[in-house]
Design a protein around this motif. Sequence first.
Motif, PDB file in Angstrom:
ATOM      1  N   TRP A  81       0.823  -1.204   0.000  1.00  0.00           N
ATOM      2  CA  TRP A  81       0.000   0.000   0.000  1.00  0.00           C
ATOM      3  C   TRP A  81       0.859   1.256   0.000  1.00  0.00           C
ATOM      4  O   TRP A  81       0.489   2.260  -0.606  1.00  0.00           O
ATOM      5  N   GLU A  82       2.004   1.198   0.671  1.00  0.00           N
ATOM      6  CA  GLU A  82       2.916   2.342   0.639  1.00  0.00           C
ATOM      7  C   GLU A  82       3.419   2.582  -0.778  1.00  0.00           C
ATOM      8  O   GLU A  82       3.486   3.730  -1.241  1.00  0.00           O
ATOM      9  N   LEU A  83       3.769   1.498  -1.472  1.00  0.00           N
ATOM     10  CA  LEU A  83       4.254   1.641  -2.854  1.00  0.00           C
ATOM     11  C   LEU A  83       3.149   2.132  -3.784  1.00  0.00           C
ATOM     12  O   LEU A  83       3.402   2.945  -4.688  1.00  0.00           O
ATOM     13  N   LEU A  84       1.936   1.662  -3.579  1.00  0.00           N
ATOM     14  CA  LEU A  84       0.827   2.131  -4.410  1.00  0.00           C
ATOM     15  C   LEU A  84       0.563   3.615  -4.180  1.00  0.00           C
ATOM     16  O   LEU A  84       0.295   4.365  -5.123  1.00  0.00           O
ATOM     17  N   LYS A  85       0.645   4.051  -2.924  1.00  0.00           N
ATOM     18  CA  LYS A  85       0.461   5.469  -2.615  1.00  0.00           C
ATOM     19  C   LYS A  85       1.576   6.300  -3.244  1.00  0.00           C
ATOM     20  O   LYS A  85       1.330   7.367  -3.821  1.00  0.00           O
ATOM     21  N   LEU A  86       2.812   5.804  -3.152  1.00  0.00           N
ATOM     22  CA  LEU A  86       3.943   6.496  -3.754  1.00  0.00           C
ATOM     23  C   LEU A  86       3.782   6.582  -5.270  1.00  0.00           C
ATOM     24  O   LEU A  86       4.041   7.631  -5.870  1.00  0.00           O
ATOM     25  N   ALA A  87       3.328   5.493  -5.875  1.00  0.00           N
ATOM     26  CA  ALA A  87       3.111   5.500  -7.325  1.00  0.00           C
ATOM     27  C   ALA A  87       2.027   6.498  -7.704  1.00  0.00           C
ATOM     28  O   ALA A  87       2.141   7.205  -8.716  1.00  0.00           O
ATOM     29  N   GLU A  88       0.988   6.588  -6.899  1.00  0.00           N
ATOM     30  CA  GLU A  88      -0.080   7.553  -7.167  1.00  0.00           C
ATOM     31  C   GLU A  88       0.434   8.979  -7.043  1.00  0.00           C
ATOM     32  O   GLU A  88       0.095   9.850  -7.851  1.00  0.00           O
ATOM     33  N   ASP A  89       1.281   9.227  -6.034  1.00  0.00           N
ATOM     34  CA  ASP A  89       1.878  10.559  -5.878  1.00  0.00           C
ATOM     35  C   ASP A  89       2.720  10.930  -7.096  1.00  0.00           C
ATOM     36  O   ASP A  89       2.637  12.055  -7.602  1.00  0.00           O
ATOM     37  N   TYR A  90       3.547   9.980  -7.563  1.00  0.00           N
ATOM     38  CA  TYR A  90       4.375  10.241  -8.744  1.00  0.00           C
ATOM     39  C   TYR A  90       3.509  10.478  -9.972  1.00  0.00           C
ATOM     40  O   TYR A  90       3.825  11.311 -10.814  1.00  0.00           O
TER      41      TYR A  90
END
Length: 160
Positions: A81-90
């Motif tokens: 979920w952290e990686l998905l959130k980071l990907a969404e931010d990018y």
Amino acid sequence: MNKKLLLLLWGYTAWVIATLLYNKKNPSEIKFELEQAKDSWEDNIKVFFNNFIEIHKNLLDSCKSKVLTQENKLIFEKKKWELLKLAEDYKQKAEVLFQQYSVKWKDYAEEWLEKLEKFYNEALEDLETLKQQAPEKFDQAKTKVTSYFEEFKSKFKKVS
């Protein structure tokens, strides 16, 4: 010793250890299976292949039980979920940059077109001085500069 031989011995040792740890059959059971398969080589190969697969299944089950604990699953879900959130931010940052540059590139194109025209006019002025100094070279230089400018300008306008 030869490095290849050492590597082969290491691989053989690892295989023997894995076989001893993860083979759930007794040697007598394997011997019995081989005696039943004495009729042909294909049957012997099938026995070895089946044991090979069973050992790897046991190894995989053992690894799953040690690695896929509930705690590790929770850690994995948290990281996912952290990686998905980071990907969404990018993705959002990339969209903002794209919007900015989709507007700015036209400004840059106009600016460079103005610089190109300024350069062209300066080249024409230089050609005028060349005309006064060496009239025979003037016509060749002028046609060359003009053709380059018009070609570049037409390509630049197609893009913008």
